[in-house]
Enzyme design. Structure first.
Site, PDB file in Angstrom:
ATOM      1  N   LYS A  16       2.623  -4.713  -1.677  1.00  0.00           N
ATOM      2  CA  LYS A  16       3.563  -5.085  -2.751  1.00  0.00           C
ATOM      3  C   LYS A  16       3.089  -6.353  -3.477  1.00  0.00           C
ATOM      4  O   LYS A  16       3.134  -6.425  -4.699  1.00  0.00           O
ATOM      5  CB  LYS A  16       4.967  -5.330  -2.151  1.00  0.00           C
ATOM      6  CG  LYS A  16       5.544  -4.084  -1.486  1.00  0.00           C
ATOM      7  CD  LYS A  16       6.872  -4.360  -0.816  1.00  0.00           C
ATOM      8  CE  LYS A  16       6.802  -5.209   0.419  1.00  0.00           C
ATOM      9  NZ  LYS A  16       6.103  -4.606   1.563  1.00  0.00           N
ATOM     10  N   GLY A  40       5.339 -11.060   4.314  1.00  0.00           N
ATOM     11  CA  GLY A  40       4.043 -11.695   4.070  1.00  0.00           C
ATOM     12  C   GLY A  40       3.362 -10.891   2.981  1.00  0.00           C
ATOM     13  O   GLY A  40       2.926  -9.768   3.223  1.00  0.00           O
ATOM     14  N   HIS A  41       3.341 -11.417   1.769  1.00  0.00           N
ATOM     15  CA  HIS A  41       2.782 -10.689   0.620  1.00  0.00           C
ATOM     16  C   HIS A  41       1.452 -11.328   0.225  1.00  0.00           C
ATOM     17  O   HIS A  41       1.411 -12.494  -0.171  1.00  0.00           O
ATOM     18  CB  HIS A  41       3.770 -10.702  -0.547  1.00  0.00           C
ATOM     19  CG  HIS A  41       5.040  -9.952  -0.243  1.00  0.00           C
ATOM     20  ND1 HIS A  41       6.048  -9.794  -1.149  1.00  0.00           N
ATOM     21  CD2 HIS A  41       5.439  -9.292   0.878  1.00  0.00           C
ATOM     22  CE1 HIS A  41       7.023  -9.075  -0.598  1.00  0.00           C
ATOM     23  NE2 HIS A  41       6.677  -8.776   0.638  1.00  0.00           N
ATOM     24  N   GLN A 223       9.681  -6.092   2.923  1.00  0.00           N
ATOM     25  CA  GLN A 223       9.722  -5.056   3.966  1.00  0.00           C
ATOM     26  C   GLN A 223       9.507  -3.682   3.309  1.00  0.00           C
ATOM     27  O   GLN A 223       8.816  -3.603   2.316  1.00  0.00           O
ATOM     28  CB  GLN A 223      11.034  -5.111   4.767  1.00  0.00           C
ATOM     29  CG  GLN A 223      11.172  -6.336   5.682  1.00  0.00           C
ATOM     30  CD  GLN A 223      11.540  -7.609   4.973  1.00  0.00           C
ATOM     31  OE1 GLN A 223      12.559  -7.661   4.315  1.00  0.00           O
ATOM     32  NE2 GLN A 223      10.737  -8.630   5.113  1.00  0.00           N
TER      33      GLN A 223
HETATM   34  P1  GDP Z   1       2.824  -6.503   1.326  1.00  0.00           P
HETATM   35  O1  GDP Z   1       3.619  -7.127   2.415  1.00  0.00           O
HETATM   36  O2  GDP Z   1       3.369  -5.177   0.917  1.00  0.00           O
HETATM   37  O3  GDP Z   1       2.617  -7.412   0.150  1.00  0.00           O
HETATM   38  O4  GDP Z   1       1.376  -6.205   1.940  1.00  0.00           O
HETATM   39  P2  GDP Z   1       0.506  -7.212   2.850  1.00  0.00           P
HETATM   40  O5  GDP Z   1      -0.024  -8.276   1.995  1.00  0.00           O
HETATM   41  O6  GDP Z   1       1.260  -7.612   4.062  1.00  0.00           O
HETATM   42  O7  GDP Z   1      -0.610  -6.221   3.361  1.00  0.00           O
HETATM   43  C1  GDP Z   1      -1.437  -5.536   2.492  1.00  0.00           C
HETATM   44  C2  GDP Z   1      -2.894  -5.918   2.825  1.00  0.00           C
HETATM   45  O8  GDP Z   1      -3.761  -4.990   2.224  1.00  0.00           O
HETATM   46  C3  GDP Z   1      -3.293  -7.275   2.283  1.00  0.00           C
HETATM   47  O9  GDP Z   1      -4.269  -7.823   3.123  1.00  0.00           O
HETATM   48  C4  GDP Z   1      -3.896  -6.937   0.918  1.00  0.00           C
HETATM   49  O10 GDP Z   1      -4.849  -7.900   0.484  1.00  0.00           O
HETATM   50  C5  GDP Z   1      -4.564  -5.628   1.221  1.00  0.00           C
HETATM   51  N1  GDP Z   1      -4.624  -4.655   0.113  1.00  0.00           N
HETATM   52  C6  GDP Z   1      -3.722  -4.417  -0.864  1.00  0.00           C
HETATM   53  N2  GDP Z   1      -4.097  -3.363  -1.601  1.00  0.00           N
HETATM   54  C7  GDP Z   1      -5.257  -2.915  -1.085  1.00  0.00           C
HETATM   55  C8  GDP Z   1      -6.134  -1.839  -1.384  1.00  0.00           C
HETATM   56  O11 GDP Z   1      -5.913  -1.032  -2.287  1.00  0.00           O
HETATM   57  N3  GDP Z   1      -7.246  -1.692  -0.587  1.00  0.00           N
HETATM   58  C9  GDP Z   1      -7.529  -2.532   0.441  1.00  0.00           C
HETATM   59  N4  GDP Z   1      -8.612  -2.306   1.157  1.00  0.00           N
HETATM   60  N5  GDP Z   1      -6.713  -3.559   0.745  1.00  0.00           N
HETATM   61  C10 GDP Z   1      -5.599  -3.742   0.010  1.00  0.00           C
HETATM   62  P1  IMO Z   2       6.539  -7.316   4.128  1.00  0.00           P
HETATM   63  O1  IMO Z   2       7.471  -7.790   3.034  1.00  0.00           O
HETATM   64  C1  IMO Z   2       6.118  -5.253   7.931  1.00  0.00           C
HETATM   65  C2  IMO Z   2       9.381  -5.715  10.819  1.00  0.00           C
HETATM   66  C3  IMO Z   2       9.042  -6.485  12.084  1.00  0.00           C
HETATM   67  C4  IMO Z   2      10.002  -5.807  13.054  1.00  0.00           C
HETATM   68  C5  IMO Z   2      11.229  -5.555  12.199  1.00  0.00           C
HETATM   69  C6  IMO Z   2      12.305  -6.611  12.322  1.00  0.00           C
HETATM   70  O2  IMO Z   2       5.355  -8.168   4.331  1.00  0.00           O
HETATM   71  O3  IMO Z   2       6.244  -5.867   3.944  1.00  0.00           O
HETATM   72  P2  IMO Z   2      12.609  -9.121  11.498  1.00  0.00           P
HETATM   73  O4  IMO Z   2      11.710 -10.297  11.571  1.00  0.00           O
HETATM   74  O5  IMO Z   2      13.000  -8.735  10.130  1.00  0.00           O
HETATM   75  O6  IMO Z   2      13.798  -9.254  12.409  1.00  0.00           O
HETATM   76  O7  IMO Z   2      11.744  -7.887  12.119  1.00  0.00           O
HETATM   77  O8  IMO Z   2      10.781  -5.505  10.858  1.00  0.00           O
HETATM   78  N1  IMO Z   2       9.079  -6.458   9.563  1.00  0.00           N
HETATM   79  C7  IMO Z   2       8.042  -6.185   8.767  1.00  0.00           C
HETATM   80  N2  IMO Z   2       7.027  -5.296   8.922  1.00  0.00           N
HETATM   81  N3  IMO Z   2       6.215  -6.010   6.811  1.00  0.00           N
HETATM   82  C8  IMO Z   2       7.230  -6.866   6.621  1.00  0.00           C
HETATM   83  O9  IMO Z   2       7.430  -7.512   5.461  1.00  0.00           O
HETATM   84  C9  IMO Z   2       8.194  -7.019   7.655  1.00  0.00           C
HETATM   85  N4  IMO Z   2       9.285  -7.784   7.818  1.00  0.00           N
HETATM   86  C10 IMO Z   2       9.839  -7.420   8.984  1.00  0.00           C
HETATM   87  O10 IMO Z   2       7.698  -6.318  12.443  1.00  0.00           O
HETATM   88  O11 IMO Z   2       9.484  -4.569  13.428  1.00  0.00           O
HETATM   89 MG    MG Z   3       3.323  -7.903   4.349  1.00  0.00          MG
END
Ligand code: GDP
Ligand code: IMO
Ligand code: MG
Length: 424
Positions: A16, A40-41, A223
């Site tokens: 995201k 964690g974005h 999430q």
């Molecule tokens: P979010 O929580 O939905 O914002 O996603 P996260 O940041 O937690 O996890 C997504 C991970 O995949 C991060 O390390 C991004 O840098 C990486 N990522 C996002 N889009 C792509 C993609 O199209 N390909 C690859 N290989 N990595 C990606």
């Molecule tokens: P983003 O926005 C992935 C999961 C936790 C656990 C459950 C409950 O980066 O996509 P909490 O801390 O909310 O009580 O945890 O939800 N969880 C996530 N999993 N991405 C997240 O956020 C999450 N935020 C919470 O791992 O299973």
């Molecule tokens: Mg994340």
């Protein structure tokens, strides 16, 4: 103007942050409406990698306003650290940052209770990020919580102490865990003073004023839909409404203001923490996806469980969210596989086949019907248009569009801003 929504269609971490950052310069405001520092974005811009927890992913676009809505829960300590992290990379985002006075505060004792409750659950634990999310939303709905707007009131310290003492009494029912409350409390009050220097707003008026001025607004989900408190894999969920419906209560905007709903899914599926995941892989293919996709939590560093896309699951959340546009991320990760799959239907323990999610996703499923796809085994990181993709990849995208009955608007082929295909 309308509010567009962008949210995760799986169990979080769909990419995201990357997509919001990509879209942010075509919006006037990016707004978080739920969740908190459990999110964690990740945003990758050249050599720099940023992980945002509470601050919206529009901060890297100088013209964009960033709003932390009333549905969010804020830990002042994490928030302050995030501001410092951005400052150390040369970005002062505070001029464009607005925080709802009605957002609830995560106290140090909320984090304590989160950890103690998980310790008591033992093997049944949720796998919480231990950021205090559950206890804070409990205090919100239990009508005990403290809000951002309270921090400037004369009796704030007294109210904090009263809530903390209540938490300490509650803590007695849980096993004791290690926690330096005095230290955390000190940091918390320093961070509260910093919060006071930021722009604290009446979010509902602020948002509706933007709508009235024809501004373009994007609500950034945290999430994923399968972690929604009501529709997710309860009790292995988070404590907020992660679906489109949460946008209205989380920002104070009317349902009629919502236009596009952009739903993000990985080209495969991951989950971090406990709970059912029907298409999970327990073999070396799962490990390959984890390695190639660098599937480690952006907030906790835990490894993410990997598996195939689950069509009944995706159809369910397309229905709940009213998804109008699909974004497929991490398509590049599938390049390492000579074949891959998608879950098509569940066979329940009684033998019945269904495309509907049963009440208990974990207990009731005996088998899954899969469709197998031929891989492409070529590097697609530099693809700029659909026609740069191998035929097998295009076929998979067509399949997803057809099954979910929603057009794909973007495809992500790498973590970088530039590794994004916008479908015309
Ligand atoms: P979010 O929580 O939905 O914002 O996603 P996260 O940041 O937690 O996890 C997504 C991970 O995949 C991060 O390390 C991004 O840098 C990486 N990522 C996002 N889009 C792509 C993609 O199209 N390909 C690859 N290989 N990595 C990606
Ligand atoms: P983003 O926005 C992935 C999961 C936790 C656990 C459950 C409950 O980066 O996509 P909490 O801390 O909310 O009580 O945890 O939800 N969880 C996530 N999993 N991405 C997240 O956020 C999450 N935020 C919470 O791992 O299973
Ligand atoms: Mg994340």
């Amino acid at each position: 103007m309308a509010v567009d929504v962008l949210l995760g269609l799986q169990w979080g971490d769909e990419g995201k942050g990357k997509i919001v950052d990509h879209l942010a310069d075509s919006y006037d405001a990016i707004c978080r409406f739920q969740g908190g520092p459990n999110a964690g974005h990740t945003i990758k811009i050249g050599k720099d990698k940023h992980v945002l927890h509470t601050i919206p992913s529009g901060v890297f676009r100088p013209e964009t306003k960033n709003i932390v809505g009333n549905g969010v829960v804020i830990d002042p300590i994490t928030f302050s650290k995030e501001l410092d992290g951005l400052l150390s990379s040369g970005l002062d985002c505070s001029p464009n940052l607005y925080i709802s006075k009605k957002a609830h505060l995560i106290l140090p004792t909320h984090r304590y209770l989160d950890a103690a409750s998980e310790a008591q659950k033992g093997a049944q634990k949720i796998g919480s990020t231990l950021r205090g999310i559950g206890p804070t939303y409990m205090d919100k709905t239990g009508r005990n919580g403290l809000r951002v707007g309270d921090i400037t009131t004369a009796d704030f310290r007294g109210r904090y102490d009263a809530l903390k003492n209540k938490h300490l009494q509650l803590a007695a029912i849980y096993p004791e865990i290690e926690f330096n409350l005095e230290e955390e409390e000190k940091k918390w009050f320093i961070a509260i003073d910093r919060l006071k220097t930021l722009k604290l707003i009446e979010c509902e008026y602020f948002m509706n004023d933007l709508i009235g001025k024809n501004k373009k607004i994007l609500a950034e989900g945290a999430q994923g839909s399968m972690l929604d408190i009501t529709y997710g894999t309860y009790p292995f969920v988070t404590s907020s409404h992660t679906i489109t419906a949460g946008v209205c209560t989380g920002l104070g905007v009317p349902p009629s203001s919502i236009k596009k709903v952009i739903g993000i899914t990985k080209a495969y599926c991951t989950r971090v923490g406990s709970g059912p995941f029907p298409t999970e892989l327990f073999d070396e293919t799962g490990e390959k996806l984890m390695d190639e996709g660098k599937e480690f939590g952006a907030t906790t560093g835990r490894s993410r469980r990997c598996g195939w896309v689950d069509i009944p699951q995706l159809k369910y959340v397309v229905m709940l969210n009213g998804v109008t546009d699909l974004v497929i991320t991490k398509l590049d990760v599938l390049s390492v596989l000579s074949e891959f799959k998608a879950g098509m239907a569940y066979e329940l323990k009684g033998g019945e086949k269904t495309g509907h999610l049963p009440f208990e996703l974990g207990e009731n499923i005996a088998n899954i019907d899969y469709q197998t796809f031929e891989g492409w085994k070529t590097d697609i990181h530099s693809a700029k248009t659909i026609s740069d993709l191998p035929e097998q990849a295009i076929q998979y995208l067509n399949f997803l569009e057809k099954e979910l009955d929603v057009p794909i608007s973007m495809i992500s082929v790498g973590p970088e801003r530039t590794q994004t295909i916008v479908k015309k």
